[in-house]
Design a protein around this motif. Structure first.
Motif, short mmCIF file in Angstrom:
data_model
loop_
_atom_site.label_atom_id
_atom_site.label_comp_id
_atom_site.label_asym_id
_atom_site.label_seq_id
_atom_site.Cartn_x
_atom_site.Cartn_y
_atom_site.Cartn_z
N ASP A 95 0.86 -1.18 0.00
CA ASP A 95 0.00 0.00 0.00
C ASP A 95 0.90 1.23 0.00
OD1 ASP A 95 -2.19 -1.66 0.20
OD2 ASP A 95 -2.38 -1.43 2.37
N THR A 96 0.56 2.18 -0.87
CA THR A 96 1.26 3.47 -0.90
C THR A 96 0.35 4.48 -0.22
OG1 THR A 96 2.35 2.87 -2.96
CG2 THR A 96 2.31 5.20 -2.40
N LEU A 97 0.89 5.16 0.81
CA LEU A 97 0.10 6.09 1.61
C LEU A 97 0.66 7.50 1.52
CD1 LEU A 97 0.29 3.62 4.54
CD2 LEU A 97 -1.86 4.16 3.45
N ASP A 98 -0.23 8.47 1.43
CA ASP A 98 0.15 9.89 1.43
C ASP A 98 -0.64 10.54 2.56
OD1 ASP A 98 1.20 12.33 0.76
OD2 ASP A 98 -0.12 12.64 -0.96
N ASN A 99 0.04 11.03 3.60
CA ASN A 99 -0.63 11.59 4.78
C ASN A 99 -1.65 10.60 5.35
OD1 ASN A 99 0.79 14.02 4.70
ND2 ASN A 99 -0.66 14.87 3.22
N ASN A 100 -1.23 9.34 5.48
CA ASN A 100 -2.06 8.24 6.00
C ASN A 100 -3.30 7.94 5.16
OD1 ASN A 100 -0.34 7.61 8.13
ND2 ASN A 100 -1.23 9.23 9.39
N GLU A 101 -3.36 8.45 3.94
CA GLU A 101 -4.47 8.14 3.03
C GLU A 101 -3.95 7.16 1.97
OE1 GLU A 101 -7.10 10.26 -0.47
OE2 GLU A 101 -5.89 11.52 0.85
N LEU A 102 -4.68 6.06 1.79
CA LEU A 102 -4.30 5.05 0.80
C LEU A 102 -4.48 5.63 -0.60
CD1 LEU A 102 -3.47 2.09 0.23
CD2 LEU A 102 -5.91 1.58 0.14
N ILE A 103 -3.40 5.67 -1.39
CA ILE A 103 -3.53 6.20 -2.74
C ILE A 103 -3.23 5.16 -3.81
CG2 ILE A 103 -3.17 8.62 -2.13
CD1 ILE A 103 -0.25 8.29 -3.02
N ALA A 104 -2.59 4.03 -3.45
CA ALA A 104 -2.33 2.98 -4.43
C ALA A 104 -2.06 1.67 -3.71
CB ALA A 104 -1.14 3.34 -5.31
N THR A 105 -2.47 0.58 -4.35
CA THR A 105 -2.20 -0.77 -3.84
C THR A 105 -1.75 -1.61 -5.02
OG1 THR A 105 -3.85 -0.64 -2.10
CG2 THR A 105 -3.24 -2.83 -2.82
N ILE A 106 -0.74 -2.43 -4.79
CA ILE A 106 -0.30 -3.34 -5.83
C ILE A 106 0.01 -4.68 -5.19
CG2 ILE A 106 2.13 -2.61 -5.70
CD1 ILE A 106 2.10 -2.86 -8.85
N LYS A 107 -0.30 -5.77 -5.90
CA LYS A 107 -0.09 -7.11 -5.37
C LYS A 107 0.91 -7.85 -6.24
CE LYS A 107 -4.70 -7.70 -3.42
NZ LYS A 107 -5.69 -6.81 -4.00
N PHE A 108 1.62 -8.79 -5.63
CA PHE A 108 2.60 -9.61 -6.34
C PHE A 108 2.44 -11.07 -5.92
CE2 PHE A 108 4.53 -5.47 -5.69
CZ PHE A 108 5.06 -5.16 -6.92
N THR A 109 2.70 -11.98 -6.84
CA THR A 109 2.84 -13.39 -6.49
C THR A 109 4.30 -13.74 -6.74
OG1 THR A 109 0.58 -13.91 -7.14
CG2 THR A 109 2.10 -15.75 -6.98
N VAL A 110 4.94 -14.33 -5.72
CA VAL A 110 6.32 -14.78 -5.86
C VAL A 110 6.26 -16.30 -5.97
CG1 VAL A 110 8.58 -14.92 -4.75
CG2 VAL A 110 7.21 -12.82 -4.56
#
Length: 114
Positions: A95-110
């Motif tokens: 999760d990418t957060l800006d001032n504790n607000e979620l602005i982007a999420t990305i998932k990965f499978t390893v």
């Protein structure tokens, strides 16, 4: 979160057909979907959160996703996570957060070593 170039196609100086007006930050949908590793080897993988320069502009939260269980929050809070390959595939989310607000999420499978 990304970078967008604003280009003018009319009224540019010197009779140019196109000119760059400015470069600005843009925000896309919060859920960016599934990402691709930035580098892979036989025993490890490097994953990157959604980020823009400077990398320390945002806060990052990495999670190990587990089926039918609560995600495990990892101590790594940088934009890059290096993961060792395990005997079974693992899923991670950043999760990418800006001032504790979620602005982007990305998932990965390893995946497991080949």
């Amino acid at each position: 979160v990304g970078i967008r170039e604003v280009i003018l196609t009319n009224g540019c100086p010197g009779g140019e057909s196109k000119c760059l007006v400015r470069v600005e930050e843009c925000r896309g949908p919060v859920d960016c979907g599934w990402g691709k590793p930035i580098s892979e080897s036989l025993d490890s993988v490097r994953l990157a959160c959604v980020h823009v320069s400077p990398v320390n502009r945002f806060k990052y939260m990495w999670k190990l996703l587990r089926p039918e269980q609560q995600a495990v929050i990892l101590p790594n809070d940088s934009a890059i996570l290096e993961v060792k390959r395990e005997t079974h595939p693992l899923a991670f989310e950043c999760d990418t957060l800006d001032n504790n607000e979620l602005i982007a999420t990305i998932k990965f499978t390893v995946y497991t070593p080949k």
